[in-house]
Enzyme design. Structure first.
Site, PDB file in Angstrom:
ATOM      1  N   MET A 112      45.344  27.575  32.079  1.00  0.00           N
ATOM      2  CA  MET A 112      43.916  27.762  32.315  1.00  0.00           C
ATOM      3  C   MET A 112      43.127  26.687  31.572  1.00  0.00           C
ATOM      4  SD  MET A 112      43.131  31.183  30.076  1.00  0.00           S
ATOM      5  CE  MET A 112      43.473  31.294  28.320  1.00  0.00           C
ATOM      6  N   ASP A 146      42.367  21.196  29.767  1.00  0.00           N
ATOM      7  CA  ASP A 146      42.947  20.311  28.752  1.00  0.00           C
ATOM      8  C   ASP A 146      43.930  19.335  29.391  1.00  0.00           C
ATOM      9  OD1 ASP A 146      43.590  19.210  26.298  1.00  0.00           O
ATOM     10  OD2 ASP A 146      45.116  20.724  25.849  1.00  0.00           O
ATOM     11  N   SER A 148      50.020  25.285  29.483  1.00  0.00           N
ATOM     12  CA  SER A 148      49.369  26.391  28.788  1.00  0.00           C
ATOM     13  C   SER A 148      49.876  27.701  29.388  1.00  0.00           C
ATOM     14  CB  SER A 148      47.852  26.258  28.874  1.00  0.00           C
ATOM     15  OG  SER A 148      47.219  27.277  28.131  1.00  0.00           O
ATOM     16  N   THR A 149      49.000  28.499  29.985  1.00  0.00           N
ATOM     17  CA  THR A 149      49.396  29.788  30.560  1.00  0.00           C
ATOM     18  C   THR A 149      50.517  29.598  31.583  1.00  0.00           C
ATOM     19  OG1 THR A 149      47.100  30.495  30.331  1.00  0.00           O
ATOM     20  CG2 THR A 149      48.547  31.864  31.691  1.00  0.00           C
ATOM     21  N   HIS A 194      50.150  25.029  24.641  1.00  0.00           N
ATOM     22  CA  HIS A 194      49.208  25.837  23.877  1.00  0.00           C
ATOM     23  C   HIS A 194      49.916  27.097  23.374  1.00  0.00           C
ATOM     24  CE1 HIS A 194      45.824  23.999  26.556  1.00  0.00           C
ATOM     25  NE2 HIS A 194      46.273  23.138  25.666  1.00  0.00           N
TER      26      HIS A 194
END
Length: 361
Positions: free
Chosen positions: A302, A305, A181-182, A208
């Site tokens: 973050m 998930d 993600s991030t 993401h």
């Protein structure tokens, strides 16, 4: 208090963003109308985080980001458009050093920004907690000094010098599942570019990201990876030597057709908060592939998930790798996997690619 500098040439966007963050009790807000003004303000305001528009007069966002990273390193969240050009510019910003990005709403901005507000606030709060590593910036100073700071990085696909063979009696054929993600795109660069074209297991990636960005992510990775990289937009047979990127704003499912593994895009399931969902990807794979033939890799991001599903994967006999805190931009997802006891191994980013090679080849 979180000191936030909003750099935006649109008076309307400055007003809307100011209202969003001004309604939060823990933000102190400053404003800049362009990159030149931002650089002057930063030295005195010393923001904890900056939101930075890409398209601005005089000095664009990428040029301003480059100067911030070199002169006053701090976490930056880019504000980009939902276009192919916007995606390429965003990936260039992440390569230069931006922590994350938020896509500008299409249509009526005043309505769209209200829908994005909770996610934007969360992203900025997370970004404010990120520590920019000076050692990383030293290496980038050399690279950036030799290139145009606003240019999108293009790298020729490397040639495979020596074919690799699967070692008999090792792990056989299986599937690698990667969740990020991030901070994910640079992390994917670092890991996937180490894998040779003859890598024996297909790799499926859930990053993401909006749908308008994942195609650009696949094309970008295809230029720097020896393996072939593509976005999954229709049911696709999974083949060795290939990396498959989940389409954004949807989920990716692993299934079986006529004895062959297939990846397909599916409408996002509201039961899962983040999309493409890493948890849903892993759970679908476990229905069709023996756990011992699956490797789960959870990297920077973050939230949590992927952590629950990969913990279950390990319990079922699968193998899981969590990125170490020392290299993760945000240790939310891999950290949660570690805390659950679901990580078989915890590896620094620079070790993960080689570890996959050792495990599979």
């Amino acid at each position: 208090m979180i000191r936030l500098l909003i750099v935006e040439d649109s008076a309307l966007m400055r007003k809307l963003l100011g209202q969003i963050f001004g309604a939060e009790p823990d933000f102190e807000i400053g404003f800049a109308r362009d990159g030149d003004e931002a650089l002057k303000i930063i030295s005195n305001f010393r923001p904890d985080v900056v939101t930075l528009d890409i398209h601005m007069p005089r000095m664009n966002g990428l040029e301003c980001l480059d100067r911030i990273m070199l002169e006053h390193p701090c976490p930056v969240v880019m504000v980009s458009s939902l276009t192919e050009e916007g995606a390429d510019e965003t990936f260039a910003a992440l390569e230069i050093g931006a922590v994350d990005f938020i896509a500008k709403p299409s249509g009526a901005i005043s309505l769209g920004i209200e829908e994005l507000a909770p996610r934007l606030i969360e992203k900025v709060r997370i970004a404010a907690s990120v520590r920019i590593r000076r050692s990383r910036r030293l290496a980038e100073r050399v690279r950036l000094a030799q290139s145009q700071p606003s240019a999108v990085i293009r790298v020729s696909k490397p040639r495979e010098t020596e074919p690799r063979h699967v070692a008999e009696g090792r792990t056989g054929h299986g599937l690698v599942l990667v969740g990020t993600s991030t901070g994910g795109p640079p992390a994917l660069d670092a890991v996937l570019a180490r894998l040779p074209s003859g890598f024996e297991w297909p790799v499926v990636v859930a990053q993401h990201m909006p749908a308008s960005f994942t195609g650009a992510l696949a094309r970008r990775l295809d230029k720097i990876c020896a393996m072939t990289v593509s976005e999954v937009t229709r049911p696709t047979r999974l083949e060795p030597g290939n990396i498959y990127i989940a389409r954004g704003d949807a989920d990716i499912l692993i299934s079986s057709r006529a004895g062959n593994l297939v990846a397909m895009a599916a409408p996002s399931d509201p039961e899962y908060r983040w999309h493409p969902s890493v948890d849903r990807m892993v759970r679908s794979a476990m229905k069709h592939v023996p756990a011992k033939a699956l490797i789960g890799v959870l990297m920077t991001g973050m939230g949590n998930d992927g952590a629950a599903a990969m913990t279950d994967l390990r319990s079922a006999g699968g193998y899981t790798i969590a990125e170490a805190e020392e290299t993760a931009v945000v240790w939310g997802m891999p950290g949660d996997l570690v805390q659950r006891g679901g990580a078989t191994e915890v590896k620094r980013l620079d070790q993960i690619g080689q570890h996959l090679l050792d495990r599979v080849c």
